[in-house]
Design an enzyme around this catalytic site. Structure first.
Site, short mmCIF file in Angstrom:
data_model
loop_
_atom_site.label_atom_id
_atom_site.label_comp_id
_atom_site.label_asym_id
_atom_site.label_seq_id
_atom_site.Cartn_x
_atom_site.Cartn_y
_atom_site.Cartn_z
N HIS A 78 0.88 -1.28 0.00
CA HIS A 78 0.28 0.13 -0.18
C HIS A 78 0.83 1.31 0.18
CE1 HIS A 78 -2.96 -2.77 2.32
NE2 HIS A 78 -3.59 -2.33 1.12
N LYS A 126 -16.83 -5.69 6.48
CA LYS A 126 -15.84 -6.66 6.83
C LYS A 126 -15.59 -6.23 8.40
CE LYS A 126 -12.99 -6.97 2.77
NZ LYS A 126 -11.53 -6.58 2.54
N ARG A 176 -2.68 -6.45 -7.24
CA ARG A 176 -1.27 -7.24 -7.00
C ARG A 176 -1.23 -8.27 -8.07
NH1 ARG A 176 -2.88 -9.53 -1.66
NH2 ARG A 176 -4.66 -9.11 -2.67
N SER A 186 -2.98 -7.71 3.10
CA SER A 186 -3.29 -7.56 4.57
C SER A 186 -4.05 -8.47 5.20
CB SER A 186 -4.45 -6.47 4.53
OG SER A 186 -4.07 -5.05 4.13
#
Length: 155
Positions: free
Chosen positions: A14, A38, A87, A125
């Site tokens: 990030h 979440k 990614r 993460s």
């Protein structure tokens, strides 16, 4: 330019994207999502603080929480570009769908995809959280302040 995310926790990937965006745009607003669907490990205020500490002293980078629809938040700020990180190929389908929905709701706002440096493409993460939960070493994946916060959270 707005770079949205949960940043729970913020990773070196990030940070790489934020620094690279800061060279491309006059103003980069890192938007930390408050209502993510979440259950974040850190509160919104904690995540904002960790992002701020991790990013360092970039003069044209601001960090702020947001809630609600990203396109409405972006439009309210008068910003015309949303940056999203990719990614791997596995990220593309979701991000492509999200960009299409955003374009439908706000055709005046563009989505820009950036990929992190190759050395960060495998970092996520959720994997960092799992390693930290199992008391593994996450120092290669996050800033020292994030590593300390994870250590404190998981004992």
């Amino acid at each position: 330019m707005v770079y949205p995310g949960t940043f729970d926790p913020i990773t070196n990937g990030h940070v790489d994207l934020i620094h690279r965006a800061s060279r491309l745009f006059d103003r980069v607003l890192v938007a930390v999502a408050a209502d993510t669907g979440k259950t974040p490990m850190f509160s919104t205020d904690e995540r904002v603080a960790l992002v701020r500490e991790s990013v360092g002293n970039c003069q044209n980078v601001e960090i702020t929480p947001f809630s609600g629809l990203l396109v409405e938040f972006t439009r309210k700020l008068g910003v015309s570009v949303i940056m999203r990180g990719l990614r791997a190929v596995s990220d593309f389908e979701y991000e492509f769908q999200l960009a299409g929905m955003n374009r439908h709701m706000a055709p005046d706002i563009e989505t820009l995809f950036l990929t992190p440096a190759e050395k960060y493409t495998y970092i996520s993460s959720s994997l960092v959280r799992e390693i930290a939960r199992l008391r593994g070493d996450v120092s290669a994946f996050v800033a020292p302040v994030v590593q300390a916060a994870l250590k404190e959270r998981f004992g």
